[in-house]
Write a protein that holds these residues in place. Structure first.
Motif, PDB file in Angstrom:
ATOM      1  N   ALA A  17     -60.912 -70.501 -67.490  1.00  0.00           N
ATOM      2  CA  ALA A  17     -59.478 -70.235 -67.598  1.00  0.00           C
ATOM      3  C   ALA A  17     -58.831 -71.386 -68.353  1.00  0.00           C
ATOM      4  O   ALA A  17     -59.186 -72.543 -68.151  1.00  0.00           O
ATOM      5  CB  ALA A  17     -58.854 -70.102 -66.212  1.00  0.00           C
ATOM      6  N   ALA A  18     -57.898 -71.064 -69.240  1.00  0.00           N
ATOM      7  CA  ALA A  18     -57.235 -72.094 -70.040  1.00  0.00           C
ATOM      8  C   ALA A  18     -55.742 -71.806 -70.117  1.00  0.00           C
ATOM      9  O   ALA A  18     -55.326 -70.646 -70.115  1.00  0.00           O
ATOM     10  CB  ALA A  18     -57.824 -72.129 -71.453  1.00  0.00           C
ATOM     11  N   THR A  19     -54.950 -72.876 -70.169  1.00  0.00           N
ATOM     12  CA  THR A  19     -53.521 -72.685 -70.396  1.00  0.00           C
ATOM     13  C   THR A  19     -53.325 -72.220 -71.833  1.00  0.00           C
ATOM     14  O   THR A  19     -54.109 -72.537 -72.721  1.00  0.00           O
ATOM     15  CB  THR A  19     -52.725 -73.978 -70.163  1.00  0.00           C
ATOM     16  OG1 THR A  19     -53.268 -75.003 -70.986  1.00  0.00           O
ATOM     17  CG2 THR A  19     -52.764 -74.401 -68.709  1.00  0.00           C
ATOM     18  N   GLY A  74     -45.079 -70.003 -70.491  1.00  0.00           N
ATOM     19  CA  GLY A  74     -44.892 -69.551 -69.122  1.00  0.00           C
ATOM     20  C   GLY A  74     -45.518 -68.190 -68.907  1.00  0.00           C
ATOM     21  O   GLY A  74     -45.811 -67.453 -69.853  1.00  0.00           O
ATOM     22  N   GLU A  75     -45.714 -67.838 -67.643  1.00  0.00           N
ATOM     23  CA  GLU A  75     -46.407 -66.602 -67.296  1.00  0.00           C
ATOM     24  C   GLU A  75     -45.737 -65.343 -67.849  1.00  0.00           C
ATOM     25  O   GLU A  75     -46.386 -64.301 -67.964  1.00  0.00           O
ATOM     26  CB  GLU A  75     -46.556 -66.492 -65.777  1.00  0.00           C
ATOM     27  CG  GLU A  75     -45.245 -66.363 -65.029  1.00  0.00           C
ATOM     28  CD  GLU A  75     -45.437 -66.350 -63.524  1.00  0.00           C
ATOM     29  OE1 GLU A  75     -46.581 -66.163 -63.047  1.00  0.00           O
ATOM     30  OE2 GLU A  75     -44.445 -66.529 -62.811  1.00  0.00           O
ATOM     31  N   ASP A  76     -44.482 -65.425 -68.222  1.00  0.00           N
ATOM     32  CA  ASP A  76     -43.773 -64.264 -68.770  1.00  0.00           C
ATOM     33  C   ASP A  76     -43.719 -64.277 -70.307  1.00  0.00           C
ATOM     34  O   ASP A  76     -42.988 -63.492 -70.904  1.00  0.00           O
ATOM     35  CB  ASP A  76     -42.354 -64.205 -68.199  1.00  0.00           C
ATOM     36  CG  ASP A  76     -41.536 -65.432 -68.543  1.00  0.00           C
ATOM     37  OD1 ASP A  76     -42.129 -66.464 -68.945  1.00  0.00           O
ATOM     38  OD2 ASP A  76     -40.302 -65.389 -68.394  1.00  0.00           O
ATOM     39  N   GLN A  77     -44.507 -65.124 -70.957  1.00  0.00           N
ATOM     40  CA  GLN A  77     -44.431 -65.255 -72.407  1.00  0.00           C
ATOM     41  C   GLN A  77     -45.657 -64.680 -73.132  1.00  0.00           C
ATOM     42  O   GLN A  77     -46.081 -65.175 -74.161  1.00  0.00           O
ATOM     43  CB  GLN A  77     -44.216 -66.726 -72.784  1.00  0.00           C
ATOM     44  CG  GLN A  77     -42.848 -67.230 -72.348  1.00  0.00           C
ATOM     45  CD  GLN A  77     -42.579 -68.635 -72.791  1.00  0.00           C
ATOM     46  OE1 GLN A  77     -43.284 -69.566 -72.417  1.00  0.00           O
ATOM     47  NE2 GLN A  77     -41.543 -68.788 -73.609  1.00  0.00           N
ATOM     48  N   GLY A 143     -40.722 -75.840 -61.569  1.00  0.00           N
ATOM     49  CA  GLY A 143     -41.165 -74.655 -60.843  1.00  0.00           C
ATOM     50  C   GLY A 143     -41.680 -73.514 -61.692  1.00  0.00           C
ATOM     51  O   GLY A 143     -41.949 -72.444 -61.159  1.00  0.00           O
ATOM     52  N   ALA A 144     -41.814 -73.683 -62.990  1.00  0.00           N
ATOM     53  CA  ALA A 144     -42.280 -72.598 -63.850  1.00  0.00           C
ATOM     54  C   ALA A 144     -43.806 -72.511 -63.796  1.00  0.00           C
ATOM     55  O   ALA A 144     -44.495 -73.522 -63.772  1.00  0.00           O
ATOM     56  CB  ALA A 144     -41.818 -72.832 -65.280  1.00  0.00           C
ATOM     57  N   ALA A 145     -44.321 -71.291 -63.781  1.00  0.00           N
ATOM     58  CA  ALA A 145     -45.773 -71.073 -63.738  1.00  0.00           C
ATOM     59  C   ALA A 145     -46.309 -70.870 -65.156  1.00  0.00           C
ATOM     60  O   ALA A 145     -45.683 -70.205 -65.977  1.00  0.00           O
ATOM     61  CB  ALA A 145     -46.092 -69.855 -62.881  1.00  0.00           C
ATOM     62  N   PRO A 146     -47.489 -71.422 -65.446  1.00  0.00           N
ATOM     63  CA  PRO A 146     -48.049 -71.322 -66.796  1.00  0.00           C
ATOM     64  C   PRO A 146     -48.720 -69.978 -67.069  1.00  0.00           C
ATOM     65  O   PRO A 146     -49.153 -69.276 -66.151  1.00  0.00           O
ATOM     66  CB  PRO A 146     -49.102 -72.435 -66.807  1.00  0.00           C
ATOM     67  CG  PRO A 146     -49.577 -72.484 -65.386  1.00  0.00           C
ATOM     68  CD  PRO A 146     -48.332 -72.227 -64.560  1.00  0.00           C
ATOM     69  N   LEU A 147     -48.815 -69.645 -68.324  1.00  0.00           N
ATOM     70  CA  LEU A 147     -49.600 -68.497 -68.780  1.00  0.00           C
ATOM     71  C   LEU A 147     -51.032 -68.984 -68.970  1.00  0.00           C
ATOM     72  O   LEU A 147     -51.258 -70.050 -69.546  1.00  0.00           O
ATOM     73  CB  LEU A 147     -49.036 -67.963 -70.104  1.00  0.00           C
ATOM     74  CG  LEU A 147     -49.758 -66.765 -70.712  1.00  0.00           C
ATOM     75  CD1 LEU A 147     -49.669 -65.542 -69.786  1.00  0.00           C
ATOM     76  CD2 LEU A 147     -49.132 -66.431 -72.070  1.00  0.00           C
ATOM     77  N   LEU A 148     -51.985 -68.217 -68.478  1.00  0.00           N
ATOM     78  CA  LEU A 148     -53.399 -68.556 -68.602  1.00  0.00           C
ATOM     79  C   LEU A 148     -54.110 -67.507 -69.448  1.00  0.00           C
ATOM     80  O   LEU A 148     -53.629 -66.385 -69.587  1.00  0.00           O
ATOM     81  CB  LEU A 148     -54.064 -68.611 -67.220  1.00  0.00           C
ATOM     82  CG  LEU A 148     -53.475 -69.576 -66.208  1.00  0.00           C
ATOM     83  CD1 LEU A 148     -54.197 -69.450 -64.871  1.00  0.00           C
ATOM     84  CD2 LEU A 148     -53.544 -71.005 -66.724  1.00  0.00           C
ATOM     85  N   VAL A 157     -51.132 -67.812 -62.484  1.00  0.00           N
ATOM     86  CA  VAL A 157     -51.617 -68.471 -61.278  1.00  0.00           C
ATOM     87  C   VAL A 157     -51.124 -67.684 -60.075  1.00  0.00           C
ATOM     88  O   VAL A 157     -49.960 -67.282 -60.019  1.00  0.00           O
ATOM     89  CB  VAL A 157     -51.079 -69.923 -61.214  1.00  0.00           C
ATOM     90  CG1 VAL A 157     -51.494 -70.602 -59.924  1.00  0.00           C
ATOM     91  CG2 VAL A 157     -51.540 -70.708 -62.432  1.00  0.00           C
ATOM     92  N   ALA A 158     -51.999 -67.479 -59.108  1.00  0.00           N
ATOM     93  CA  ALA A 158     -51.589 -66.803 -57.875  1.00  0.00           C
ATOM     94  C   ALA A 158     -50.667 -67.743 -57.107  1.00  0.00           C
ATOM     95  O   ALA A 158     -50.844 -68.966 -57.145  1.00  0.00           O
ATOM     96  CB  ALA A 158     -52.807 -66.464 -57.042  1.00  0.00           C
ATOM     97  N   PRO A 159     -49.678 -67.189 -56.414  1.00  0.00           N
ATOM     98  CA  PRO A 159     -48.783 -68.052 -55.620  1.00  0.00           C
ATOM     99  C   PRO A 159     -49.587 -68.870 -54.607  1.00  0.00           C
ATOM    100  O   PRO A 159     -50.569 -68.394 -54.051  1.00  0.00           O
ATOM    101  CB  PRO A 159     -47.868 -67.061 -54.896  1.00  0.00           C
ATOM    102  CG  PRO A 159     -47.974 -65.784 -55.678  1.00  0.00           C
ATOM    103  CD  PRO A 159     -49.339 -65.779 -56.298  1.00  0.00           C
TER     104      PRO A 159
END
Length: 168
Positions: A17-19, A74-77, A143-148, A157-159
């Motif tokens: 898995a990579a950012t 971010g996870e939404d991008q 608090g932003a989650a990354p896109l993997l 990332v799972a909460p």
């Protein structure tokens, strides 16, 4: 014993898995590409690296760039990542959420974090170049989650689960 063939090598590395990052560079037109090879290299002095195929359409600009922007998405991008991974398009026309920053570096709107870096070295490594860069400026979103990227798909990332400790 010979080297792994390219397809087997790619299949094996898809397990990691990579950012997902987008690297941008000033130019006419500016260049930008999606990368999963971004990593920190050193704290003293601060250094980061990313890799780029020397046959890519972004390489001629990156080969000359004194400064670059590195954007951790971010996870939404997902769409931003897809746009900057698409060949044969004007990626900056297709993605309108950006502005020019210091040194003319294109900075994308709303990533998890961004770094404005000075390129310090380019190292040829097979068909790629490893670009080393010194972060000069940066910003991150709390608090932003990354896109993997994993197994050929975008993921997040799972909460985090809260684990309660029991008193002994």
């Amino acid at each position: 014993m010979g080297s792994l063939d390219a397809d087997t090598f790619r299949t094996l590395l898809r397990r990691q898995a990579a950012t997902v990052t987008v690297v941008t560079a000033p130019g006419s037109p500016p260049a930008g590409f999606t990368a999963t090879s971004f990593t920190s290299v050193s704290l003293r002095p601060p250094l980061v690296s990313f890799c780029l195929d020397r046959g890519s359409s972004s390489w001629p600009t990156l080969e000359r760039a004194a400064h670059v922007g590195v954007h951790l998405l971010g996870e939404d991008q997902h769409e931003v990542a897809r746009t900057f991974a698409t060949s044969g398009i004007d990626r900056f026309a297709a993605h309108t959420g950006w502005r020019y920053g210091p040194h003319g570096v294109p900075l994308l709107d709303s990533p998890v974090a961004w770094l404005l870096c000075r390129v310090t070295e380019r190292v040829t490594a097979g068909d790629h170049a490893i670009v080393l860069a010194e972060p000069l400026l940066g910003h991150y979103a709390h608090g932003a989650a990354p896109l993997l990227y994993h197994e050929g798909r975008y993921a997040s990332v799972a909460p985090s689960a809260v684990v309660a400790r029991q008193a002994a």
